[in-house]
Design a protein around this motif. Sequence first.
Motif, PDB file in Angstrom:
ATOM      1  N   THR A  42      31.214 -58.188   5.488  1.00  0.00           N
ATOM      2  CA  THR A  42      32.072 -59.079   6.252  1.00  0.00           C
ATOM      3  C   THR A  42      33.325 -59.395   5.455  1.00  0.00           C
ATOM      4  OG1 THR A  42      30.197 -60.082   7.396  1.00  0.00           O
ATOM      5  CG2 THR A  42      32.250 -61.320   7.389  1.00  0.00           C
ATOM      6  N   VAL A  43      34.466 -59.254   6.088  1.00  0.00           N
ATOM      7  CA  VAL A  43      35.756 -59.534   5.468  1.00  0.00           C
ATOM      8  C   VAL A  43      36.500 -60.534   6.340  1.00  0.00           C
ATOM      9  CG1 VAL A  43      38.004 -58.554   4.850  1.00  0.00           C
ATOM     10  CG2 VAL A  43      35.902 -57.311   4.307  1.00  0.00           C
ATOM     11  N   GLY A  44      37.054 -61.565   5.706  1.00  0.00           N
ATOM     12  CA  GLY A  44      37.805 -62.580   6.424  1.00  0.00           C
ATOM     13  C   GLY A  44      39.299 -62.364   6.307  1.00  0.00           C
ATOM     14  N   SER A  62      35.303 -65.247   5.800  1.00  0.00           N
ATOM     15  CA  SER A  62      34.625 -64.089   5.202  1.00  0.00           C
ATOM     16  C   SER A  62      33.111 -64.230   5.187  1.00  0.00           C
ATOM     17  CB  SER A  62      35.109 -63.880   3.763  1.00  0.00           C
ATOM     18  OG  SER A  62      34.535 -64.821   2.880  1.00  0.00           O
ATOM     19  N   GLY A 266      36.745 -61.414   0.746  1.00  0.00           N
ATOM     20  CA  GLY A 266      35.337 -61.080   0.972  1.00  0.00           C
ATOM     21  C   GLY A 266      34.603 -60.912  -0.339  1.00  0.00           C
ATOM     22  N   VAL A 272      37.152 -55.269   1.262  1.00  0.00           N
ATOM     23  CA  VAL A 272      38.444 -55.943   1.384  1.00  0.00           C
ATOM     24  C   VAL A 272      39.573 -54.914   1.360  1.00  0.00           C
ATOM     25  CG1 VAL A 272      40.052 -57.480   0.165  1.00  0.00           C
ATOM     26  CG2 VAL A 272      37.666 -58.163   0.486  1.00  0.00           C
TER      27      VAL A 272
END
Length: 435
Positions: A42-44, A62, A266, A272
């Motif tokens: 998961t990347v924010g 993230s 992340g 990322v």
Amino acid sequence: MSKTKQSAVVSRRQFLQLSSSAVLSTGLHKINPMRRQRGSYTVGVGHNSNPYIATLRAMLASDGWNPAAINGKRVIIKPNLVQPETADTGITTDPEVVRAIVDQALAANAAEVWIVETGVNGAFFEPCGYSFFDSYDPRVSLVDLVGLPHNMAPVPNGLAYSAIALPIALFDENAFVISVGKMKVHNLTMVSLASKNMFGLPPINFYTAPPRVGRFGMHNRSVNESIVDLNLARKPDYAVVDGIWGLEGQGPWGGSPVRMDLVVAGDNALAVDYVCIMAMGIAAARVPHLLYSTVSGLGPAGLNDINIQGDPFEPAAFEIPLSLPTASPPQASPFSINPYAGEQTQISFRLNMPCLCEVEIVRAQPFDTELPLVRLLRSWGPIYAGTTTLTWDGRDDEGNIALPATYGVRVAARSYLATNVIFSFGWVNIANPNG
């Protein structure tokens, strides 16, 4: 170094308000057309003209920022301060991005926070706008890596190195390492993001290769493979990339700034970086160190393995450097031979374009920057794209059988249109005939 605190765009009181989930998470996911549930990473993304707010939004989106993992630890933040330039040039990490991370670490009860960097002429904290951290909080320090003790860190399954000198502090059980890179292009590696940012951690004096200064000894093996090895030796615990101002053209410091108003974050640097190159409009196939990192098990294989969460944004089309030839890491088959028994090995590598190429067998200890020549397998000359295979019989240039040891195989490639030389690196072993 100045002790005057820079006027803050966001006050400490506002930080406490902004970092509440009610403020930052409201509407994040439901307004975001880019949110996907496709992979295990998961990347924010934070999209805001205020770098502090954009960073907070990226970190909370993230799902990888874990305050419990920070509690009581020393947080080591590595920005990219490669030149004495401000962040709006697109060259260096915005101090407001770092300040947001520092505040989050302090709120998580970090024992201390180090902001680390170094350079041939010292760390450029003051010209890059970091001096206010001197009086920010007693737990926060600006640390020049030159003053830190180092040790040899093993590189499991290293591509170019079996061990790399790194600060001992990185391996303390209470260390939490955050790579805070810059969203910019690079004329040798195509991009300089979170994974490449780890290149700034080894001691400069160990990897200096005259007449150039800095860590060009690592370039002279393979800059792309060395990036992978650094992340294998000490993978960052969290990664952030500052794309408020990006850099296109001839990076890492000769290009033009691009306003993106993005921060990407992340707990996996490779994930990322894959999101960053998507935001920059650069294909993964153009970034060898990301592909090598995937093969080495450092993270996802691409965007299909990544959930992107947070603010919507429009990908750009960064102007990129002139494409350079890339040789895959050379492979010896068999890896180990006994020349006394007449054994030979086949060394194969693949080039992505026609170019000029040279291939050498070299001595390669961890501290070697000169890489003494053992055998010239192929002198400089034109070569086609595709796979090339060369034979080595285990002898040096004088016809003598090389001593039992593991040797480096270095492929050098140069475009017909540019003078930069790109190296790739592999290994081959001469077995002890006595067992």
